[in-house]
Design a protein around this motif. Structure first.
Motif, PDB file in Angstrom:
ATOM      1  N   CYS A 103      -7.229  -2.671   5.119  1.00 16.47           N
ATOM      2  CA  CYS A 103      -7.388  -1.412   5.564  1.00 16.47           C
ATOM      3  C   CYS A 103      -8.637  -0.732   5.574  1.00 16.47           C
ATOM      4  O   CYS A 103      -9.444  -0.766   4.634  1.00 16.47           O
ATOM      5  CB  CYS A 103      -6.276  -0.551   4.661  1.00 16.47           C
TER       6      CYS A 103
ATOM      7  N   GLY B 167       1.598   7.133  -0.785  1.00 14.98           N
ATOM      8  CA  GLY B 167       0.653   5.945  -0.956  1.00 14.98           C
ATOM      9  C   GLY B 167      -0.413   6.000   0.238  1.00 14.98           C
ATOM     10  O   GLY B 167      -0.919   6.859   0.793  1.00 14.98           O
ATOM     11  N   LEU B 168      -0.896   4.696   0.040  1.00 11.18           N
ATOM     12  CA  LEU B 168      -2.053   4.597   1.203  1.00 11.18           C
ATOM     13  C   LEU B 168      -1.107   3.909   2.712  1.00 11.18           C
ATOM     14  O   LEU B 168      -0.527   2.698   2.656  1.00 11.18           O
ATOM     15  CB  LEU B 168      -3.028   3.196   0.878  1.00 11.18           C
TER      16      LEU B 168
ATOM     17  N   MET C 168      -1.020   2.557   5.956  1.00  7.20           N
ATOM     18  CA  MET C 168      -1.712   1.303   6.805  1.00  7.20           C
ATOM     19  C   MET C 168      -0.939   1.223   8.077  1.00  7.20           C
ATOM     20  O   MET C 168       0.258   1.273   8.114  1.00  7.20           O
ATOM     21  CB  MET C 168      -2.064   0.040   6.269  1.00  7.20           C
TER      22      MET C 168
ATOM     23  N   GLY D 198      -5.989   3.380   8.017  1.00  4.72           N
ATOM     24  CA  GLY D 198      -5.055   3.844   7.245  1.00  4.72           C
ATOM     25  C   GLY D 198      -5.552   5.251   6.651  1.00  4.72           C
ATOM     26  O   GLY D 198      -6.415   5.865   6.810  1.00  4.72           O
ATOM     27  N   ARG D 199      -4.634   5.880   5.973  1.00  3.65           N
ATOM     28  CA  ARG D 199      -4.712   7.356   5.284  1.00  3.65           C
ATOM     29  C   ARG D 199      -3.884   7.344   4.082  1.00  3.65           C
ATOM     30  O   ARG D 199      -2.778   6.922   4.036  1.00  3.65           O
ATOM     31  CB  ARG D 199      -4.540   8.470   6.313  1.00  3.65           C
ATOM     32  N   PHE D 200      -4.590   8.113   3.152  1.00  2.00           N
ATOM     33  CA  PHE D 200      -3.950   8.099   1.779  1.00  2.00           C
ATOM     34  C   PHE D 200      -3.163   9.523   1.793  1.00  2.00           C
ATOM     35  O   PHE D 200      -3.869  10.541   2.128  1.00  2.00           O
ATOM     36  CB  PHE D 200      -4.827   8.342   0.701  1.00  2.00           C
TER      37      PHE D 200
ATOM     38  N   PHE E 107       0.768  -1.222  -0.150  1.00  2.00           N
ATOM     39  CA  PHE E 107       0.159  -0.003   0.005  1.00  2.00           C
ATOM     40  C   PHE E 107       1.101   1.291  -0.117  1.00  2.00           C
ATOM     41  O   PHE E 107       0.609   2.277  -0.601  1.00  2.00           O
ATOM     42  CB  PHE E 107      -0.768  -0.039   1.399  1.00  2.00           C
TER      43      PHE E 107
ATOM     44  N   TRP F  60      -9.460   2.102   5.425  1.00  2.00           N
ATOM     45  CA  TRP F  60      -9.636   3.577   4.370  1.00  2.00           C
ATOM     46  C   TRP F  60     -10.468   3.270   3.265  1.00  2.00           C
ATOM     47  O   TRP F  60     -11.582   3.935   2.853  1.00  2.00           O
ATOM     48  CB  TRP F  60      -8.321   3.726   3.882  1.00  2.00           C
ATOM     49  N   TYR F  61     -10.335   1.958   2.506  1.00  2.57           N
ATOM     50  CA  TYR F  61     -11.310   1.705   1.573  1.00  2.57           C
ATOM     51  C   TYR F  61     -12.563   1.028   1.873  1.00  2.57           C
ATOM     52  O   TYR F  61     -13.689   1.053   1.430  1.00  2.57           O
ATOM     53  CB  TYR F  61     -10.426   0.856   0.359  1.00  2.57           C
TER      54      TYR F  61
ATOM     55  N   VAL G 264      -6.923   5.500  -6.865  1.00  2.82           N
ATOM     56  CA  VAL G 264      -7.002   4.310  -5.707  1.00  2.82           C
ATOM     57  C   VAL G 264      -8.327   4.249  -5.573  1.00  2.82           C
ATOM     58  O   VAL G 264      -8.837   2.945  -5.403  1.00  2.82           O
ATOM     59  CB  VAL G 264      -6.149   4.753  -4.802  1.00  2.82           C
TER      60      VAL G 264
ATOM     61  N   GLU H 211      -5.241   9.843  -5.357  1.00  8.98           N
ATOM     62  CA  GLU H 211      -6.370   9.326  -4.625  1.00  8.98           C
ATOM     63  C   GLU H 211      -7.604   8.998  -5.419  1.00  8.98           C
ATOM     64  O   GLU H 211      -8.343   7.897  -5.152  1.00  8.98           O
ATOM     65  CB  GLU H 211      -6.832  10.290  -3.330  1.00  8.98           C
TER      66      GLU H 211
END
Length: 223
Positions: A104, A133-134, A136, A126-128, A60, A106-107, A70, A67
């Motif tokens: 993660c 990247g992502l 995690m 997680g955060r982008f 990730f 995030w998604y 992704v 973003e």
């Protein structure tokens, strides 16, 4: 949010990637979002060189797409379109759905929100960040923290069993095996790598094609 005194007597603990969705995010990310020179971190996980969490974290973090791109790939995971109706049917039948994932959040949260579904989720935060990247991370305050997966799915199952609930489990991957073994065969749902592990161990389970199949079986059975 369900209050403790109102919790149903039956709980479905479900994996997300490859279980609620058709595809795993990390596989789609490898195909569409990573530079071609990215190392094979999954092979390193399978040979025991790094943990499952570390393999996904590195993949990730190697993402260099925008973003928007992704999020587009996340939508290609194909969340079961029948999920909202299936969750409502399960709740009406006395089942509460809890999502557990070594992926993660995030998604996961974005896909559930887009589908109009609000569920309890235990996953890696997680955060982008553009050009990074992502990102995690390990859960910080979770009672289900695992040093190798981030989230200990088996601990989630044990917790509900200890409180006297009927627990079903659904998953598709190697990290799901311990949790799956904790529930009885008629409440165990598997496909993919998890199904292969359970077959090799001579354990019974319900195979499934979509998450709706799981819901239908449990609704027909009742809580």
């Amino acid at each position: 949010m369900t209050r403790p005194s109102d919790k149903p007597a039956a709980v479905l603990v479900s994996d997300f990637d490859g279980t609620m969705t058709r595809h795993d995010f990390y596989k789609l990310a490898i195909e569409s979002l990573l530079p071609p020179e990215t190392p094979n971190y999954w092979a390193r996980y399978r040979d025991g060189t790094i943990t499952h969490f570390e393999a996904l974290r590195r993949y990730f973090a190697a993402i260099r797409a925008s973003e928007k791109e992704v999020l587009g790939v996340a939508r290609r995971m194909e969340l079961d379109p029948n999920l909202p109706a299936a969750v409502r049917a399960l709740e009406k039948a006395g089942w509460r759905v809890v999502v557990t994932s070594a992926g993660c959040d995030w998604y996961i949260h974005r896909l559930l929100q887009a589908a109009g579904v609000e569920l309890e989720v235990h996953s890696n935060p997680g955060r982008f960040v553009a050009e990074k990247g992502l990102l995690m991370e390990m859960p910080k305050d979770s009672p289900y923290r695992s040093p190798t997966l981030g989230v200990d799915k088996a601990a989630v199952v044990r917790g509900h069993l200890a409180e006297g609930r009927s627990v079903a489990f659904a998953g598709d991957g190697f990290p799901d095996a311990e949790a799956a073994r904790l529930v009885p065969g008629h409440l165990r749902f598997a496909r993919g790598d998890l199904a292969g592990v359970l077959r090799a161990q001579g354990l019974t389970f319900h195979p499934f094609g979509t998450w709706l199949d799981i819901a239908r079986t449990l609704v027909e059975r009742g809580a």
